[in-house]
Motif scaffolding. Structure first.
Motif, PDB file in Angstrom:
ATOM      1  N   UNK A 114      53.196  42.777  38.412  1.00 31.86           N
ATOM      2  CA  UNK A 114      52.993  43.913  37.502  1.00 31.86           C
ATOM      3  C   UNK A 114      52.192  45.008  38.203  1.00 31.86           C
ATOM      4  N   UNK A 140      44.096  34.343  38.775  1.00 33.16           N
ATOM      5  CA  UNK A 140      43.963  35.075  37.509  1.00 33.16           C
ATOM      6  C   UNK A 140      44.664  36.424  37.543  1.00 33.16           C
ATOM      7  N   UNK A 141      44.732  37.036  38.721  1.00 32.19           N
ATOM      8  CA  UNK A 141      45.149  38.436  38.722  1.00 32.19           C
ATOM      9  C   UNK A 141      46.354  38.816  39.552  1.00 32.19           C
ATOM     10  N   UNK A 142      46.774  37.968  40.495  1.00 32.55           N
ATOM     11  CA  UNK A 142      47.846  38.385  41.408  1.00 32.55           C
ATOM     12  C   UNK A 142      49.224  38.184  40.779  1.00 32.55           C
ATOM     13  N   UNK A 194      40.109  31.890  42.691  1.00 32.75           N
ATOM     14  CA  UNK A 194      40.152  32.083  41.228  1.00 32.75           C
ATOM     15  C   UNK A 194      40.732  33.458  40.880  1.00 32.75           C
ATOM     16  N   UNK A 195      40.292  34.474  41.613  1.00 30.37           N
ATOM     17  CA  UNK A 195      40.759  35.840  41.351  1.00 30.37           C
ATOM     18  C   UNK A 195      42.257  35.956  41.595  1.00 30.37           C
ATOM     19  N   UNK A 196      42.732  35.339  42.684  1.00 30.36           N
ATOM     20  CA  UNK A 196      44.168  35.342  42.995  1.00 30.36           C
ATOM     21  C   UNK A 196      44.965  34.722  41.846  1.00 30.36           C
TER      22      UNK A 196
END
Lengths: 210, 210
Positions: A197, A192-194, A188-190
Protein backbone atom coordinates in the motif's frame (compact mmCIF):
# COMPACT_ATOMS: atom_id res chain seq x y z
CA UNK A 1 43.84 -42.91 9.98
CA UNK A 2 44.79 -45.69 7.59
CA UNK A 3 48.50 -45.00 7.70
CA UNK A 4 48.41 -44.19 3.98
CA UNK A 5 49.35 -40.52 4.59
CA UNK A 6 47.84 -37.42 6.13
CA UNK A 7 44.05 -37.07 5.95
CA UNK A 8 43.42 -34.49 3.15
CA UNK A 9 40.38 -33.02 4.95
CA UNK A 10 42.22 -32.29 8.18
CA UNK A 11 45.27 -31.16 6.23
CA UNK A 12 43.06 -28.65 4.41
CA UNK A 13 41.67 -27.36 7.72
CA UNK A 14 45.21 -26.95 9.03
CA UNK A 15 46.28 -25.01 5.93
CA UNK A 16 43.20 -22.77 6.02
CA UNK A 17 43.83 -21.96 9.67
CA UNK A 18 47.46 -21.16 8.94
CA UNK A 19 46.46 -18.96 6.00
CA UNK A 20 43.94 -17.10 8.21
CA UNK A 21 46.57 -16.51 10.88
CA UNK A 22 48.85 -15.06 8.20
CA UNK A 23 46.08 -12.80 6.86
CA UNK A 24 45.37 -11.56 10.39
CA UNK A 25 49.04 -10.88 11.03
CA UNK A 26 49.95 -9.29 7.72
CA UNK A 27 46.67 -7.51 7.03
CA UNK A 28 46.53 -8.67 3.43
CA UNK A 29 45.63 -11.60 1.24
CA UNK A 30 47.86 -14.70 1.22
CA UNK A 31 48.96 -16.66 -1.84
CA UNK A 32 49.68 -20.41 -1.93
CA UNK A 33 53.39 -19.62 -2.29
CA UNK A 34 53.34 -17.34 0.77
CA UNK A 35 51.39 -19.93 2.76
CA UNK A 36 53.94 -22.62 1.88
CA UNK A 37 57.02 -20.55 2.68
CA UNK A 38 55.53 -18.62 5.62
CA UNK A 39 53.93 -21.67 7.21
CA UNK A 40 56.71 -24.15 6.46
CA UNK A 41 54.49 -26.41 4.35
CA UNK A 42 55.80 -28.25 1.28
CA UNK A 43 54.73 -26.23 -1.76
CA UNK A 44 53.61 -29.45 -3.49
CA UNK A 45 51.20 -30.32 -0.65
CA UNK A 46 49.67 -26.82 -0.67
CA UNK A 47 49.16 -27.06 -4.42
CA UNK A 48 47.74 -30.57 -4.17
CA UNK A 49 45.12 -29.36 -1.67
CA UNK A 50 44.46 -26.09 -3.54
CA UNK A 51 45.00 -26.82 -7.26
CA UNK A 52 44.12 -23.24 -8.27
CA UNK A 53 45.16 -20.00 -6.57
CA UNK A 54 41.49 -19.08 -6.01
CA UNK A 55 40.84 -22.41 -4.23
CA UNK A 56 42.74 -21.18 -1.18
CA UNK A 57 40.73 -17.97 -0.94
CA UNK A 58 37.49 -19.89 -1.52
CA UNK A 59 38.35 -22.26 1.32
CA UNK A 60 38.90 -19.29 3.64
CA UNK A 61 35.56 -17.77 2.61
CA UNK A 62 33.87 -21.13 3.13
CA UNK A 63 35.35 -21.35 6.60
CA UNK A 64 34.07 -17.83 7.38
CA UNK A 65 30.49 -18.61 6.29
CA UNK A 66 30.10 -22.17 7.56
CA UNK A 67 28.67 -20.87 10.85
CA UNK A 68 26.27 -18.56 9.03
CA UNK A 69 24.92 -21.40 6.92
CA UNK A 70 24.43 -23.61 9.97
CA UNK A 71 22.47 -20.80 11.67
CA UNK A 72 20.24 -20.20 8.67
CA UNK A 73 19.48 -23.89 8.23
CA UNK A 74 18.76 -24.34 11.94
CA UNK A 75 16.41 -21.35 12.02
CA UNK A 76 14.58 -22.42 8.87
CA UNK A 77 14.03 -25.87 10.37
CA UNK A 78 12.32 -24.53 13.52
CA UNK A 79 8.56 -24.20 13.85
CA UNK A 80 8.74 -20.66 15.27
CA UNK A 81 6.19 -18.14 13.96
CA UNK A 82 7.46 -16.10 10.98
CA UNK A 83 8.30 -12.93 12.95
CA UNK A 84 10.33 -14.91 15.52
CA UNK A 85 12.00 -16.87 12.76
CA UNK A 86 13.01 -13.75 10.87
CA UNK A 87 14.43 -12.18 14.01
CA UNK A 88 16.52 -15.27 14.81
CA UNK A 89 17.60 -15.50 11.16
CA UNK A 90 19.23 -12.08 11.36
CA UNK A 91 20.07 -11.86 15.08
CA UNK A 92 22.05 -15.08 15.43
CA UNK A 93 24.30 -14.25 12.50
CA UNK A 94 24.68 -10.69 13.77
CA UNK A 95 25.77 -11.99 17.19
CA UNK A 96 28.28 -14.33 15.54
CA UNK A 97 29.73 -11.46 13.48
CA UNK A 98 29.90 -9.23 16.56
CA UNK A 99 31.79 -11.89 18.51
CA UNK A 100 34.32 -12.12 15.71
CA UNK A 101 34.60 -8.34 15.43
CA UNK A 102 35.11 -7.82 19.16
CA UNK A 103 37.58 -10.70 19.43
CA UNK A 104 39.90 -9.02 16.92
CA UNK A 105 38.67 -5.76 15.35
CA UNK A 106 41.78 -5.33 13.17
CA UNK A 107 41.52 -8.84 11.69
CA UNK A 108 37.78 -8.35 11.18
CA UNK A 109 38.48 -5.18 9.16
CA UNK A 110 40.93 -7.09 6.99
CA UNK A 111 38.34 -9.78 6.22
CA UNK A 112 35.73 -7.11 5.42
CA UNK A 113 38.16 -5.48 3.02
CA UNK A 114 39.10 -8.79 1.37
CA UNK A 115 35.41 -9.69 1.05
CA UNK A 116 34.72 -6.36 -0.58
CA UNK A 117 37.66 -6.55 -3.01
CA UNK A 118 36.91 -10.18 -3.96
CA UNK A 119 33.14 -9.87 -3.79
CA UNK A 120 32.68 -12.31 -6.67
CA UNK A 121 34.05 -15.10 -4.38
CA UNK A 122 31.50 -14.17 -1.66
CA UNK A 123 28.45 -13.65 -3.86
CA UNK A 124 27.21 -17.25 -3.67
CA UNK A 125 26.88 -16.93 0.13
CA UNK A 126 24.91 -13.68 -0.22
CA UNK A 127 22.69 -15.43 -2.79
CA UNK A 128 22.17 -18.35 -0.42
CA UNK A 129 21.09 -16.01 2.39
CA UNK A 130 18.67 -14.34 -0.03
CA UNK A 131 17.32 -17.74 -1.03
CA UNK A 132 16.59 -18.63 2.61
CA UNK A 133 15.11 -15.19 3.29
CA UNK A 134 12.76 -15.68 0.33
CA UNK A 135 11.53 -18.89 1.96
CA UNK A 136 10.91 -17.00 5.18
CA UNK A 137 9.07 -14.22 3.35
CA UNK A 138 6.83 -16.75 1.62
CA UNK A 139 5.98 -18.31 4.99
CA UNK A 140 5.25 -14.87 6.45
CA UNK A 141 3.08 -13.91 3.48
CA UNK A 142 1.09 -17.13 3.90
CA UNK A 143 0.22 -15.77 7.34
CA UNK A 144 -0.75 -12.32 6.05
CA UNK A 145 2.47 -10.27 6.34
CA UNK A 146 3.99 -8.04 3.61
CA UNK A 147 0.68 -7.92 1.79
CA UNK A 148 0.74 -7.31 -1.92
CA UNK A 149 4.53 -7.26 -2.29
CA UNK A 150 6.27 -9.59 -4.73
CA UNK A 151 8.79 -11.76 -2.86
CA UNK A 152 11.70 -10.02 -4.62
CA UNK A 153 10.40 -6.59 -3.59
CA UNK A 154 9.99 -7.67 0.02
CA UNK A 155 13.46 -9.27 -0.07
CA UNK A 156 15.14 -6.08 -1.21
CA UNK A 157 13.23 -3.84 1.23
CA UNK A 158 13.87 -6.13 4.20
CA UNK A 159 17.58 -6.43 3.38
CA UNK A 160 17.80 -2.63 3.18
CA UNK A 161 15.94 -2.08 6.47
CA UNK A 162 18.21 -4.45 8.40
CA UNK A 163 21.31 -3.38 6.46
CA UNK A 164 23.51 -2.47 9.47
CA UNK A 165 22.87 -5.97 10.91
CA UNK A 166 23.88 -7.89 7.77
CA UNK A 167 26.60 -5.60 6.40
CA UNK A 168 29.52 -6.86 8.47
CA UNK A 169 31.53 -3.67 8.11
CA UNK A 170 28.82 -1.67 9.93
CA UNK A 171 30.13 -3.22 13.16
CA UNK A 172 33.40 -1.37 12.68
CA UNK A 173 31.71 2.04 13.03
CA UNK A 174 28.33 1.35 14.71
CA UNK A 175 29.08 -1.58 17.06
CA UNK A 176 27.51 -0.45 20.35
CA UNK A 177 24.67 1.35 18.63
CA UNK A 178 23.55 -2.00 17.18
CA UNK A 179 21.69 -4.36 19.50
CA UNK A 180 19.43 -7.41 19.48
CA UNK A 181 16.77 -5.23 21.11
CA UNK A 182 16.80 -2.70 18.28
CA UNK A 183 16.84 -5.47 15.68
CA UNK A 184 13.76 -6.93 17.40
CA UNK A 185 11.97 -3.58 17.06
CA UNK A 186 12.96 -3.35 13.41
CA UNK A 187 11.58 -6.83 12.66
CA UNK A 188 8.40 -5.93 14.59
CA UNK A 189 8.13 -2.77 12.48
CA UNK A 190 8.55 -4.76 9.26
CA UNK A 191 5.80 -7.20 10.22
CA UNK A 192 3.48 -4.39 11.33
CA UNK A 193 4.06 -1.93 8.53
CA UNK A 194 5.68 -3.33 5.39
CA UNK A 195 3.19 -3.87 2.54
CA UNK A 196 2.47 -2.75 -1.01
CA UNK A 197 0.00 0.00 0.00
CA UNK A 198 1.22 3.51 -0.85
CA UNK A 199 0.67 5.50 2.33
CA UNK A 200 1.91 8.71 0.82
CA UNK A 201 5.42 9.36 2.15
CA UNK A 202 6.71 9.76 -1.39
CA UNK A 203 3.91 12.13 -2.42
CA UNK A 204 2.23 12.20 -5.77
CA UNK A 205 5.04 13.86 -7.66
CA UNK A 206 8.08 12.35 -6.05
CA UNK A 207 10.68 14.95 -5.14
CA UNK A 208 9.29 18.45 -5.47
CA UNK A 209 10.27 22.00 -4.69
CA UNK A 210 9.53 23.12 -1.16
CA UNK B 1 36.25 44.59 -5.31
CA UNK B 2 37.89 47.47 -3.51
CA UNK B 3 41.19 47.11 -5.26
CA UNK B 4 42.79 46.38 -1.88
CA UNK B 5 43.74 42.80 -2.89
CA UNK B 6 42.03 39.54 -3.70
CA UNK B 7 38.72 38.84 -1.93
CA UNK B 8 39.58 36.27 0.79
CA UNK B 9 36.19 34.50 0.44
CA UNK B 10 36.53 33.89 -3.29
CA UNK B 11 40.22 33.05 -2.85
CA UNK B 12 39.21 30.39 -0.30
CA UNK B 13 36.66 28.94 -2.71
CA UNK B 14 39.32 28.80 -5.41
CA UNK B 15 41.78 27.01 -3.13
CA UNK B 16 39.17 24.52 -1.93
CA UNK B 17 38.24 23.71 -5.53
CA UNK B 18 41.88 23.23 -6.44
CA UNK B 19 42.43 20.99 -3.39
CA UNK B 20 39.41 18.88 -4.34
CA UNK B 21 40.67 18.49 -7.90
CA UNK B 22 44.00 17.30 -6.48
CA UNK B 23 42.28 14.83 -4.14
CA UNK B 24 40.24 13.46 -7.03
CA UNK B 25 43.33 13.10 -9.21
CA UNK B 26 45.71 11.64 -6.65
CA UNK B 27 43.20 9.60 -4.64
CA UNK B 28 44.53 10.83 -1.31
CA UNK B 29 44.40 13.70 1.12
CA UNK B 30 46.16 16.97 0.24
CA UNK B 31 48.27 19.10 2.58
CA UNK B 32 48.62 22.88 2.44
CA UNK B 33 52.18 22.44 1.14
CA UNK B 34 51.02 20.10 -1.64
CA UNK B 35 48.19 22.46 -2.56
CA UNK B 36 50.62 25.39 -2.81
CA UNK B 37 53.23 23.59 -4.89
CA UNK B 38 50.80 21.49 -6.95
CA UNK B 39 48.40 24.37 -7.64
CA UNK B 40 51.03 27.07 -8.10
CA UNK B 41 49.72 29.15 -5.18
CA UNK B 42 52.07 31.16 -2.93
CA UNK B 43 52.59 29.12 0.23
CA UNK B 44 52.03 32.27 2.34
CA UNK B 45 48.56 32.86 0.83
CA UNK B 46 47.52 29.26 1.42
CA UNK B 47 48.65 29.51 5.03
CA UNK B 48 46.95 32.88 5.50
CA UNK B 49 43.62 31.39 4.35
CA UNK B 50 44.13 28.10 6.23
CA UNK B 51 46.13 28.96 9.38
CA UNK B 52 46.07 25.32 10.58
CA UNK B 53 46.57 22.16 8.53
CA UNK B 54 43.11 20.91 9.59
CA UNK B 55 41.48 24.13 8.33
CA UNK B 56 41.98 23.01 4.73
CA UNK B 57 40.35 19.63 5.31
CA UNK B 58 37.53 21.28 7.27
CA UNK B 59 36.86 23.66 4.37
CA UNK B 60 36.63 20.70 1.98
CA UNK B 61 34.22 18.90 4.32
CA UNK B 62 32.15 22.10 4.65
CA UNK B 63 31.97 22.37 0.87
CA UNK B 64 30.81 18.74 0.66
CA UNK B 65 28.00 19.22 3.17
CA UNK B 66 26.77 22.71 2.27
CA UNK B 67 24.18 21.22 -0.11
CA UNK B 68 23.03 18.73 2.53
CA UNK B 69 22.46 21.49 5.07
CA UNK B 70 20.51 23.59 2.57
CA UNK B 71 18.26 20.59 1.81
CA UNK B 72 17.60 19.84 5.47
CA UNK B 73 16.77 23.46 6.26
CA UNK B 74 14.49 23.77 3.23
CA UNK B 75 12.62 20.57 4.10
CA UNK B 76 12.23 21.53 7.78
CA UNK B 77 10.77 24.89 6.72
CA UNK B 78 8.00 23.33 4.58
CA UNK B 79 4.51 22.66 5.88
CA UNK B 80 4.39 19.13 4.46
CA UNK B 81 2.89 16.42 6.69
CA UNK B 82 5.51 14.55 8.78
CA UNK B 83 5.70 11.44 6.57
CA UNK B 84 6.23 13.55 3.43
CA UNK B 85 8.73 15.71 5.25
CA UNK B 86 10.75 12.73 6.46
CA UNK B 87 10.82 11.22 2.98
CA UNK B 88 12.07 14.47 1.42
CA UNK B 89 14.58 14.87 4.26
CA UNK B 90 16.28 11.61 3.30
CA UNK B 91 15.45 11.40 -0.41
CA UNK B 92 16.79 14.77 -1.51
CA UNK B 93 20.14 14.20 0.16
CA UNK B 94 20.27 10.67 -1.23
CA UNK B 95 19.67 11.98 -4.77
CA UNK B 96 22.41 14.59 -4.30
CA UNK B 97 24.86 11.89 -3.13
CA UNK B 98 23.89 9.64 -6.01
CA UNK B 99 24.51 12.41 -8.55
CA UNK B 100 27.98 12.90 -7.08
CA UNK B 101 28.69 9.20 -7.05
CA UNK B 102 27.60 8.64 -10.64
CA UNK B 103 29.43 11.74 -11.87
CA UNK B 104 32.74 10.32 -10.64
CA UNK B 105 32.63 6.99 -8.77
CA UNK B 106 36.39 6.89 -8.13
CA UNK B 107 36.46 10.39 -6.63
CA UNK B 108 33.37 9.57 -4.56
CA UNK B 109 35.13 6.52 -3.11
CA UNK B 110 38.11 8.68 -2.16
CA UNK B 111 35.87 11.14 -0.30
CA UNK B 112 34.11 8.26 1.50
CA UNK B 113 37.47 6.91 2.58
CA UNK B 114 38.73 10.31 3.76
CA UNK B 115 35.47 10.90 5.63
CA UNK B 116 35.85 7.54 7.33
CA UNK B 117 39.52 8.05 8.26
CA UNK B 118 38.91 11.60 9.52
CA UNK B 119 35.48 10.96 10.97
CA UNK B 120 36.08 13.42 13.82
CA UNK B 121 36.09 16.25 11.23
CA UNK B 122 32.72 15.06 9.86
CA UNK B 123 30.97 14.32 13.14
CA UNK B 124 29.43 17.80 13.55
CA UNK B 125 27.52 17.35 10.27
CA UNK B 126 26.22 13.96 11.38
CA UNK B 127 25.17 15.55 14.67
CA UNK B 128 23.40 18.36 12.82
CA UNK B 129 21.45 15.86 10.69
CA UNK B 130 20.47 14.03 13.90
CA UNK B 131 19.36 17.33 15.43
CA UNK B 132 17.06 18.07 12.48
CA UNK B 133 15.76 14.50 12.43
CA UNK B 134 14.86 14.84 16.13
CA UNK B 135 12.76 17.89 15.24
CA UNK B 136 11.00 15.87 12.56
CA UNK B 137 10.39 12.99 14.95
CA UNK B 138 8.89 15.35 17.53
CA UNK B 139 6.53 16.75 14.88
CA UNK B 140 5.58 13.22 13.80
CA UNK B 141 4.99 12.14 17.39
CA UNK B 142 2.71 15.16 17.94
CA UNK B 143 0.58 13.65 15.18
CA UNK B 144 0.59 10.16 16.68
CA UNK B 145 3.53 8.41 14.99
CA UNK B 146 6.29 6.38 16.76
CA UNK B 147 4.09 6.00 19.83
CA UNK B 148 5.79 5.47 23.15
CA UNK B 149 9.36 5.76 21.85
CA UNK B 150 11.76 8.29 23.35
CA UNK B 151 13.02 10.65 20.63
CA UNK B 152 16.55 9.21 20.92
CA UNK B 153 15.27 5.65 20.48
CA UNK B 154 13.23 6.63 17.42
CA UNK B 155 16.25 8.54 16.06
CA UNK B 156 18.54 5.52 16.29
CA UNK B 157 15.98 3.07 14.87
CA UNK B 158 15.08 5.34 11.95
CA UNK B 159 18.73 6.00 11.10
CA UNK B 160 19.35 2.25 11.12
CA UNK B 161 16.33 1.45 8.93
CA UNK B 162 17.32 3.99 6.27
CA UNK B 163 21.04 3.24 6.67
CA UNK B 164 21.81 2.48 2.99
CA UNK B 165 20.28 5.86 2.03
CA UNK B 166 22.37 7.94 4.48
CA UNK B 167 25.62 5.91 4.50
CA UNK B 168 27.24 7.40 1.40
CA UNK B 169 29.49 4.40 0.79
CA UNK B 170 26.46 2.15 0.27
CA UNK B 171 26.11 3.73 -3.18
CA UNK B 172 29.43 2.19 -4.20
CA UNK B 173 28.07 -1.36 -3.87
CA UNK B 174 24.25 -1.01 -3.91
CA UNK B 175 23.63 1.93 -6.28
CA UNK B 176 20.91 0.60 -8.61
CA UNK B 177 19.27 -1.41 -5.87
CA UNK B 178 18.57 1.84 -4.02
CA UNK B 179 15.68 3.98 -5.26
CA UNK B 180 13.40 6.81 -4.20
CA UNK B 181 10.50 4.39 -4.59
CA UNK B 182 11.98 1.91 -2.08
CA UNK B 183 12.88 4.72 0.29
CA UNK B 184 9.24 5.87 0.10
CA UNK B 185 8.08 2.37 1.09
CA UNK B 186 10.56 2.32 3.96
CA UNK B 187 9.31 5.67 5.31
CA UNK B 188 5.72 4.45 4.91
CA UNK B 189 6.67 1.32 6.87
CA UNK B 190 8.25 3.40 9.64
CA UNK B 191 5.15 5.56 10.01
CA UNK B 192 2.83 2.54 9.93
CA UNK B 193 4.78 0.20 12.16
CA UNK B 194 7.45 1.79 14.35
CA UNK B 195 6.39 2.18 17.98
CA UNK B 196 7.35 1.05 21.47
CA UNK B 197 4.97 -1.91 21.55
CA UNK B 198 6.73 -5.28 21.72
CA UNK B 199 5.05 -7.39 19.06
CA UNK B 200 7.12 -10.44 19.81
CA UNK B 201 9.77 -10.79 17.10
CA UNK B 202 12.47 -11.00 19.72
CA UNK B 203 10.63 -13.59 21.79
CA UNK B 204 10.53 -13.75 25.55
CA UNK B 205 14.01 -15.14 26.02
CA UNK B 206 15.96 -13.39 23.31
CA UNK B 207 18.13 -15.77 21.30
CA UNK B 208 17.34 -19.36 22.12
CA UNK B 209 18.21 -22.81 20.90
CA UNK B 210 16.13 -24.03 17.99
Amino acid sequence: MTGAGPDPASEKVRLVRAAMRMIEQTGHDVTRAALASGGGFPRARVEAIFPEETDLFDAIVENWFVGHIAIMEEVLATDLPPNRKMFEFFARRFVLQRERFRADPAAFRVYCELGSVHFERVRSYVDLADHYLCELIAQAQAEGAFEGLAIDEALSLINQMVHPYIFAEALTYLDHRLSEEKLGRIVDTLFAGLCAADRGARGVKGLRAA
